[in-house]
Design an enzyme around this catalytic site. Sequence first.
Site, PDB file in Angstrom:
ATOM      1  N   THR A 196       0.926  -1.201  -0.103  1.00  0.00           N
ATOM      2  CA  THR A 196      -0.074   0.029  -0.142  1.00  0.00           C
ATOM      3  C   THR A 196       0.806   1.340   0.105  1.00  0.00           C
ATOM      4  OG1 THR A 196      -1.949  -1.050   1.137  1.00  0.00           O
ATOM      5  CG2 THR A 196      -1.768   1.319   1.263  1.00  0.00           C
ATOM      6  N   GLN A 240       0.400  -9.648  -5.767  1.00  0.00           N
ATOM      7  CA  GLN A 240      -0.105 -11.005  -6.064  1.00  0.00           C
ATOM      8  C   GLN A 240       0.961 -11.520  -7.059  1.00  0.00           C
ATOM      9  OE1 GLN A 240      -2.319 -12.234  -4.209  1.00  0.00           O
ATOM     10  NE2 GLN A 240      -3.467 -10.600  -3.215  1.00  0.00           N
ATOM     11  N   SER A 255       5.268  -6.844  -1.898  1.00  0.00           N
ATOM     12  CA  SER A 255       4.723  -7.231  -0.263  1.00  0.00           C
ATOM     13  C   SER A 255       5.218  -8.386   0.226  1.00  0.00           C
ATOM     14  CB  SER A 255       3.209  -7.279  -0.209  1.00  0.00           C
ATOM     15  OG  SER A 255       2.425  -7.531   0.846  1.00  0.00           O
ATOM     16  N   HIS A 290       4.171  -9.926   2.881  1.00  0.00           N
ATOM     17  CA  HIS A 290       3.188 -10.939   3.565  1.00  0.00           C
ATOM     18  C   HIS A 290       2.393 -11.727   2.647  1.00  0.00           C
ATOM     19  CE1 HIS A 290      -1.076  -8.992   3.566  1.00  0.00           C
ATOM     20  NE2 HIS A 290      -0.270  -7.838   3.178  1.00  0.00           N
ATOM     21  N   THR A 324      13.516   4.783  10.320  1.00  0.00           N
ATOM     22  CA  THR A 324      14.382   3.569  10.828  1.00  0.00           C
ATOM     23  C   THR A 324      13.833   2.208  10.074  1.00  0.00           C
ATOM     24  OG1 THR A 324      14.887   4.862  12.973  1.00  0.00           O
ATOM     25  CG2 THR A 324      15.240   2.311  12.752  1.00  0.00           C
ATOM     26  N   CYS A 327      -9.182  -5.695   1.503  1.00  0.00           N
ATOM     27  CA  CYS A 327      -9.191  -4.319   1.758  1.00  0.00           C
ATOM     28  C   CYS A 327     -10.841  -3.897   1.499  1.00  0.00           C
ATOM     29  CB  CYS A 327      -8.344  -3.563   0.843  1.00  0.00           C
ATOM     30  SG  CYS A 327      -8.864  -3.961  -1.251  1.00  0.00           S
TER      31      CYS A 327
END
Length: 413
Positions: free
Chosen positions: A99, A208, A228, A230, A268, A353
């Site tokens: 995102t 994806q 991404s 995850h 960080t 989402c």
Amino acid sequence: MRWPIPSTPSVWKTRRPPDLKQSMKTPVYLDYAATTPVDPAVAELMAGYLTLDGVFGNPASRSHGYGWQAEAAVENARRQVAQLIGADPREIVWTSGATESDNLAIKGAVGANCNPDVRPHIITSAIEHKAVLDTCSWLEGQGCDVTRLTPDATGQIALSQVEQALRPETLLVSLMLVNNELGTINDIGKIGDMLRERGVLFHVDAAQAAGKVPVNVSDLNADLVALSAHKVYGPKGVGALYVRRSPDVRIEAQIHGGGHERGMRSGTLPTHQIVGMGKAFDMAGELLENEMARLEALRSRFLEAVGELEGVTLNGHETQRVPGIINLSFDGIEAESLMLGLRELAVSSGSACASATMEPSYVLTAIGLSEAQAHAGLRFSLGRFSTDEEVDFAAGQVVSVVERLRERRRTSA
């Protein structure tokens, strides 16, 4: 209703072993497109980057060994992520997830490249992830023009559509490689090649796709690619943005405060999460070929069983797709009612989402389904830890619940 099934051996068993349920964890997880569990090897590695006896330092602290060790771990992970997509490690910018990567790519490209005397134009599609659609809507409020292309019935955007939508002031095109609800794959390479010739920036959401199908940024002809962790058996809260270096693509930072990541994204760096993403992407590359074949077989197994039902429609492209995503509509049954009956399965009626809304899937309505058909759509997504037994059990549950709901509807009519 039956549909063409890839030529794989028939492995569906009409009766599951009586002790099958006891051998599985329920509900059976079939929502891998929403998120994947962290691979145990990834979790084990991450644990070594959290505590005093591990590598816990700040990668930006370059005055002592703790920081040097952390920086070395971050750069190794950067190489691992780059390797999976055929990029230079210097082209990988760490973010908090896809995102943020989408936001940074789209807002950053407009901010760094727009002509103040020209109203910038962006092209996207009506079935992009909300991270893209909402970002484009926000930019509309800031003075941009946005064209949202309508996909065909399979969820694909054609090269000709993009070409016809181009204007002299088009600054950016943003399209996903794999649709998160349908699993349909776009021919991004041809579109990117045309845009490269026209000098138009090209952003691709590959959240994806990476680790599910082969992805190479050179083949995509992409300038910016969102990734991404995850979705690929890595941790939540970390992602990356590929930013092409040759020739250089300029993006304007959206987060300020230290000039990290070559000035493109301050903050960080979470060493443990980044190391986890690197390991996950490294494993994905090693396992990709075998996983694709195994998931294709599981998909066929599931469809062969569920295809015994009448009034079932497979949404998306039959061949140009990832193997792990199956989107089905069941005539006369709302997905919410079906999910209530499928309490022993973890599935979804759309993307994660948009799961808080009761509206029909905007993806399914955009490909031409009626509101009733879209309400009847359900997404089953398979992954690394899906088993034959789970797929058999899930298919049996779907058939049983659909038949029961239809019988209830007939008797109450």
